[in-house]
Design a protein around this motif. Structure first.
Motif, PDB file in Angstrom:
ATOM      1  N   GLY A  92       0.787  -1.224   0.000  1.00 25.59           N
ATOM      2  CA  GLY A  92       0.000   0.000   0.000  1.00 25.59           C
ATOM      3  C   GLY A  92       0.824   1.283   0.000  1.00 25.59           C
ATOM      4  N   ILE A  93       2.100   1.183  -0.359  1.00 27.09           N
ATOM      5  CA  ILE A  93       2.965   2.364  -0.424  1.00 27.09           C
ATOM      6  C   ILE A  93       3.135   2.716  -1.888  1.00 27.09           C
ATOM      7  CG2 ILE A  93       5.231   3.322   0.128  1.00 27.09           C
ATOM      8  CD1 ILE A  93       5.365   1.162   2.393  1.00 27.09           C
ATOM      9  N   ASP A  94       2.402   3.752  -2.329  1.00 26.62           N
ATOM     10  CA  ASP A  94       2.417   4.087  -3.753  1.00 26.62           C
ATOM     11  C   ASP A  94       2.948   5.488  -4.043  1.00 26.62           C
ATOM     12  OD1 ASP A  94       0.309   5.541  -2.758  1.00 26.62           O
ATOM     13  OD2 ASP A  94      -1.231   4.504  -3.925  1.00 26.62           O
ATOM     14  N   TYR A  95       3.658   6.056  -3.086  1.00 30.77           N
ATOM     15  CA  TYR A  95       4.271   7.371  -3.296  1.00 30.77           C
ATOM     16  C   TYR A  95       5.255   7.251  -4.448  1.00 30.77           C
ATOM     17  CZ  TYR A  95       6.256  11.917  -2.141  1.00 30.77           C
ATOM     18  OH  TYR A  95       6.666  13.226  -2.176  1.00 30.77           O
ATOM     19  N   ASN A  96       5.148   8.134  -5.438  1.00 26.35           N
ATOM     20  CA  ASN A  96       5.948   8.028  -6.658  1.00 26.35           C
ATOM     21  C   ASN A  96       7.369   8.549  -6.456  1.00 26.35           C
ATOM     22  OD1 ASN A  96       6.973   7.837  -9.212  1.00 26.35           O
ATOM     23  ND2 ASN A  96       5.460   9.175 -10.168  1.00 26.35           N
ATOM     24  N   LEU A  97       8.305   7.595  -6.366  1.00 27.26           N
ATOM     25  CA  LEU A  97       9.727   7.929  -6.278  1.00 27.26           C
ATOM     26  C   LEU A  97      10.447   7.609  -7.589  1.00 27.26           C
ATOM     27  CD1 LEU A  97      10.435   6.468  -2.737  1.00 27.26           C
ATOM     28  CD2 LEU A  97      10.259   8.883  -3.362  1.00 27.26           C
ATOM     29  N   GLY A  98       9.682   7.255  -8.608  1.00 29.17           N
ATOM     30  CA  GLY A  98      10.259   6.883  -9.896  1.00 29.17           C
ATOM     31  C   GLY A  98      10.430   5.380 -10.001  1.00 29.17           C
ATOM     32  N   PRO A  99      10.579   4.880 -11.241  1.00 33.48           N
ATOM     33  CA  PRO A  99      10.637   3.431 -11.473  1.00 33.48           C
ATOM     34  C   PRO A  99      11.818   2.728 -10.800  1.00 33.48           C
ATOM     35  CG  PRO A  99      11.095   4.657 -13.491  1.00 33.48           C
ATOM     36  CD  PRO A  99      10.654   5.651 -12.474  1.00 33.48           C
ATOM     37  N   ALA A 100      12.897   3.418 -10.541  1.00 33.60           N
ATOM     38  CA  ALA A 100      14.065   2.788  -9.909  1.00 33.60           C
ATOM     39  C   ALA A 100      13.851   2.580  -8.413  1.00 33.60           C
ATOM     40  CB  ALA A 100      15.315   3.634 -10.136  1.00 33.60           C
ATOM     41  N   SER A 101      12.782   3.165  -7.865  1.00 29.97           N
ATOM     42  CA  SER A 101      12.560   3.120  -6.414  1.00 29.97           C
ATOM     43  C   SER A 101      11.260   2.410  -6.038  1.00 29.97           C
ATOM     44  CB  SER A 101      12.546   4.548  -5.867  1.00 29.97           C
ATOM     45  OG  SER A 101      13.726   5.219  -6.218  1.00 29.97           O
ATOM     46  N   GLU A 102      10.847   1.457  -6.842  1.00 23.89           N
ATOM     47  CA  GLU A 102       9.604   0.734  -6.573  1.00 23.89           C
ATOM     48  C   GLU A 102       9.795  -0.441  -5.621  1.00 23.89           C
ATOM     49  OE1 GLU A 102       8.146  -0.251 -10.450  1.00 23.89           O
ATOM     50  OE2 GLU A 102       7.385   1.790 -10.792  1.00 23.89           O
TER      51      GLU A 102
END
Length: 191
Positions: A168-178
């Motif tokens: 449930g953590i969907d804060y957008n840090l970019g694709p490298a930080s998923e």
């Protein structure tokens, strides 16, 4: 993140190649001989390392029957520490761990599959940010024996990678930080 780290560490405790009998162990929180760490990419340009400073747990381990081992760990999510106060405050917020509503993360093992002389895959349920999901830890036995204070100890390490969105953590840090990698090191004192 905390739960995953704890899960990985505890998974290591279930490895074959140690004590000759089943025993219960308390994770050495007092001596700080255990750690729940994590690493996550920052925008794909660098790594942020962190840890959870407050956690506790127990494990039961039998070197002759590691598949019967069990692990339980609880992590205080507010104890997250990345050596940067403002970032830690953000990680505690609703954007990530939401510690106001989810003060703890837990890992409870559900099974152990021995994969080598000193390695195993430890399955379990991780509850993080109020979401419970199955995870698998790659664990390794480090060593065991008497300590200088009259006790007996066993040590393990473990790793796993978690997908933040799964918890449930969907804060957008970019694709490298998923994803976040959990790195656990555990030393337990036989009870």
């Amino acid at each position: 993140m905390k739960k995953l780290m704890v899960a990985a560490t505890l998974g290591g405790l279930m490895m074959a190649g140690g004590a000759a009998q089943a025993a219960d162990y308390q994770i050495d929180k007092q001596g700080q001989h255990a750690s729940v760490n994590f690493k996550i990419s920052h925008l794909g340009y660098s790594w942020i390392y962190g840890r959870f400073n407050d956690f506790e747990g127990t494990f039961s381990w039998d070197a002759d029957k590691p598949e019967a081992s069990a692990i339980n760990v609880t992590v205080n999510t507010e104890s997250v520490d990345t050596n940067h106060a403002e970032r830690d405050k953000h990680i505690r917020s609703e954007d990530f761990l939401n510690v106001a509503e989810n003060a703890t993360a837990t890992f409870t093992s559900t099974g152990v599959e021995v994969t080598g002389d000193n390695s195993a895959k430890v399955s379990g349920d991780l509850t993080l940010n109020g979401v419970t999901k199955p995870v698998v830890l790659d664990a390794n036995f480090i060593g065991e024996g008497d300590d200088p204070w009259g006790g007996y100890r066993a040590g393990f390490d473990a790793t796993t990678t978690l997908k933040l969105a799964d918890f449930g953590i969907d804060y957008n840090l970019g694709p490298a930080s998923e994803t976040v990698e959990l790195i656990l090191t555990v030393e337990g004192v036989r009870q």
